[in-house]
Design a protein around this motif. Sequence first.
Motif, mmCIF file in Angstrom:
data_model
loop_
_atom_site.group_PDB
_atom_site.id
_atom_site.type_symbol
_atom_site.label_atom_id
_atom_site.label_comp_id
_atom_site.label_asym_id
_atom_site.label_seq_id
_atom_site.Cartn_x
_atom_site.Cartn_y
_atom_site.Cartn_z
ATOM 1 N N PRO A 105 0.832 -1.209 0.000
ATOM 2 C CA PRO A 105 0.000 0.000 0.000
ATOM 3 C C PRO A 105 0.866 1.259 0.000
ATOM 4 O O PRO A 105 1.854 1.330 0.726
ATOM 5 C CB PRO A 105 -0.824 -0.125 1.281
ATOM 6 N N ILE A 106 0.480 2.218 -0.819
ATOM 7 C CA ILE A 106 1.232 3.472 -0.945
ATOM 8 C C ILE A 106 0.252 4.630 -0.858
ATOM 9 O O ILE A 106 -0.802 4.618 -1.490
ATOM 10 C CB ILE A 106 1.979 3.559 -2.294
ATOM 11 N N LYS A 107 0.644 5.642 -0.128
ATOM 12 C CA LYS A 107 -0.186 6.836 -0.004
ATOM 13 C C LYS A 107 0.417 7.938 -0.876
ATOM 14 O O LYS A 107 1.632 8.098 -0.934
ATOM 15 C CB LYS A 107 -0.197 7.284 1.459
ATOM 16 N N GLY A 108 -0.439 8.670 -1.573
ATOM 17 C CA GLY A 108 0.017 9.840 -2.310
ATOM 18 C C GLY A 108 0.410 9.623 -3.753
ATOM 19 O O GLY A 108 0.949 10.527 -4.376
ATOM 20 N N ILE A 109 0.152 8.450 -4.311
ATOM 21 C CA ILE A 109 0.531 8.254 -5.719
ATOM 22 C C ILE A 109 -0.522 8.789 -6.682
ATOM 23 O O ILE A 109 -0.224 9.033 -7.840
ATOM 24 C CB ILE A 109 0.858 6.773 -6.036
ATOM 25 N N ASP A 110 -1.744 8.966 -6.211
ATOM 26 C CA ASP A 110 -2.821 9.504 -7.042
ATOM 27 C C ASP A 110 -2.957 10.996 -6.732
ATOM 28 O O ASP A 110 -3.390 11.374 -5.653
ATOM 29 C CB ASP A 110 -4.127 8.774 -6.742
ATOM 30 N N PHE A 111 -2.575 11.845 -7.672
ATOM 31 C CA PHE A 111 -2.613 13.279 -7.407
ATOM 32 C C PHE A 111 -4.026 13.817 -7.275
ATOM 33 O O PHE A 111 -4.233 14.914 -6.788
ATOM 34 C CB PHE A 111 -1.809 14.083 -8.444
ATOM 35 N N TYR A 112 -5.037 13.047 -7.701
ATOM 36 C CA TYR A 112 -6.423 13.454 -7.502
ATOM 37 C C TYR A 112 -6.889 13.149 -6.073
ATOM 38 O O TYR A 112 -7.790 13.800 -5.560
ATOM 39 C CB TYR A 112 -7.361 12.756 -8.495
ATOM 40 N N SER A 113 -6.310 12.140 -5.456
ATOM 41 C CA SER A 113 -6.659 11.724 -4.088
ATOM 42 C C SER A 113 -5.374 11.428 -3.319
ATOM 43 O O SER A 113 -5.048 10.267 -3.047
ATOM 44 C CB SER A 113 -7.539 10.472 -4.118
ATOM 45 N N PRO A 114 -4.626 12.469 -2.953
ATOM 46 C CA PRO A 114 -3.315 12.249 -2.335
ATOM 47 C C PRO A 114 -3.359 11.517 -0.992
ATOM 48 O O PRO A 114 -2.377 10.907 -0.595
ATOM 49 C CB PRO A 114 -2.744 13.660 -2.177
ATOM 50 N N GLU A 115 -4.483 11.538 -0.316
ATOM 51 C CA GLU A 115 -4.579 10.856 0.986
ATOM 52 C C GLU A 115 -4.948 9.378 0.839
ATOM 53 O O GLU A 115 -4.833 8.610 1.788
ATOM 54 C CB GLU A 115 -5.600 11.566 1.885
ATOM 55 N N ARG A 116 -5.388 8.993 -0.337
ATOM 56 C CA ARG A 116 -5.821 7.615 -0.571
ATOM 57 C C ARG A 116 -4.621 6.668 -0.602
ATOM 58 O O ARG A 116 -3.601 6.962 -1.210
ATOM 59 C CB ARG A 116 -6.572 7.542 -1.892
ATOM 60 N N GLU A 117 -4.785 5.515 0.024
ATOM 61 C CA GLU A 117 -3.751 4.496 0.034
ATOM 62 C C GLU A 117 -4.152 3.385 -0.939
ATOM 63 O O GLU A 117 -5.275 2.882 -0.875
ATOM 64 C CB GLU A 117 -3.616 3.933 1.447
ATOM 65 N N GLN A 118 -3.237 3.032 -1.843
ATOM 66 C CA GLN A 118 -3.518 1.978 -2.813
ATOM 67 C C GLN A 118 -2.213 1.345 -3.273
ATOM 68 O O GLN A 118 -1.152 1.950 -3.169
ATOM 69 C CB GLN A 118 -4.311 2.528 -3.994
ATOM 70 N N SER A 119 -2.308 0.146 -3.781
ATOM 71 C CA SER A 119 -1.125 -0.547 -4.281
ATOM 72 C C SER A 119 -0.955 -0.267 -5.771
ATOM 73 O O SER A 119 -1.913 0.102 -6.456
ATOM 74 C CB SER A 119 -1.247 -2.052 -4.054
ATOM 75 N N LEU A 120 0.263 -0.468 -6.263
ATOM 76 C CA LEU A 120 0.501 -0.325 -7.695
ATOM 77 C C LEU A 120 -0.301 -1.375 -8.467
ATOM 78 O O LEU A 120 -0.835 -1.088 -9.534
ATOM 79 C CB LEU A 120 1.994 -0.454 -7.999
ATOM 80 N N GLU A 121 -0.398 -2.572 -7.916
ATOM 81 C CA GLU A 121 -1.178 -3.620 -8.561
ATOM 82 C C GLU A 121 -2.638 -3.196 -8.721
ATOM 83 O O GLU A 121 -3.232 -3.387 -9.791
ATOM 84 C CB GLU A 121 -1.110 -4.912 -7.749
ATOM 85 N N SER A 122 -3.203 -2.579 -7.692
ATOM 86 C CA SER A 122 -4.605 -2.159 -7.789
ATOM 87 C C SER A 122 -4.783 -1.051 -8.819
ATOM 88 O O SER A 122 -5.800 -1.007 -9.513
ATOM 89 C CB SER A 122 -5.155 -1.730 -6.423
ATOM 90 N N VAL A 123 -3.812 -0.176 -8.936
ATOM 91 C CA VAL A 123 -3.875 0.893 -9.939
ATOM 92 C C VAL A 123 -3.869 0.287 -11.347
ATOM 93 O O VAL A 123 -4.658 0.690 -12.212
ATOM 94 C CB VAL A 123 -2.696 1.883 -9.750
ATOM 95 N N ILE A 124 -3.004 -0.707 -11.574
ATOM 96 C CA ILE A 124 -2.923 -1.370 -12.881
ATOM 97 C C ILE A 124 -4.207 -2.150 -13.157
ATOM 98 O O ILE A 124 -4.757 -2.093 -14.259
ATOM 99 C CB ILE A 124 -1.703 -2.316 -12.946
ATOM 100 N N GLU A 125 -4.693 -2.867 -12.145
ATOM 101 C CA GLU A 125 -5.947 -3.617 -12.316
ATOM 102 C C GLU A 125 -7.106 -2.668 -12.635
ATOM 103 O O GLU A 125 -7.951 -2.985 -13.472
ATOM 104 C CB GLU A 125 -6.264 -4.440 -11.059
#
Length: 153
Positions: A105-125
């Motif tokens: 899990p990574i926080k801040g990778i989505d510049f639209y939702s910087p507080e959201r925590e998500q994995s790179l795998e979930s972003v690709i999926e």
Amino acid sequence: MATDWKLVRRLVNSALDACEALDHLEITDDERSTPVRATNGQTTGTVWDALQSAHIFPENVRYMVIRGRGQLGDSAPFVQPVSRVLQQTGLLAAELVGSQQLQAPIKGIDFYSPEREQSLESVIENLATWYKSHLVPNVEIALANARGSDHSS
């Protein structure tokens, strides 16, 4: 468009299969100088040469296609939107090679939702799902509606 998607798929799948096989070999720096031999036993280069050819060869073929399309009067006046999808997806896929923490899990990778925590795998999926479940169906519906209204005028 009369794109030969079977040929595109064969090309992309063969490159993916080759990359996957090479990645599984876990080639070390010391092994890059290992000679590569043809079926007749003659040395054709090194492992490093083969790895370099794997990205130089398609670049050279790309220029052959560009020249050939120009000679045939079939050249593209601009990069088609579908072509840009393939380019960007290829670049994205290249970023995944060697990544070992896709599920972290990574926080801040989505510049639209910087507080959201998500994995790179979930972003690709999510992207893969978006292509199939959102992009294509919504464009198909929009065009069907537009084309249906054109026919009724």
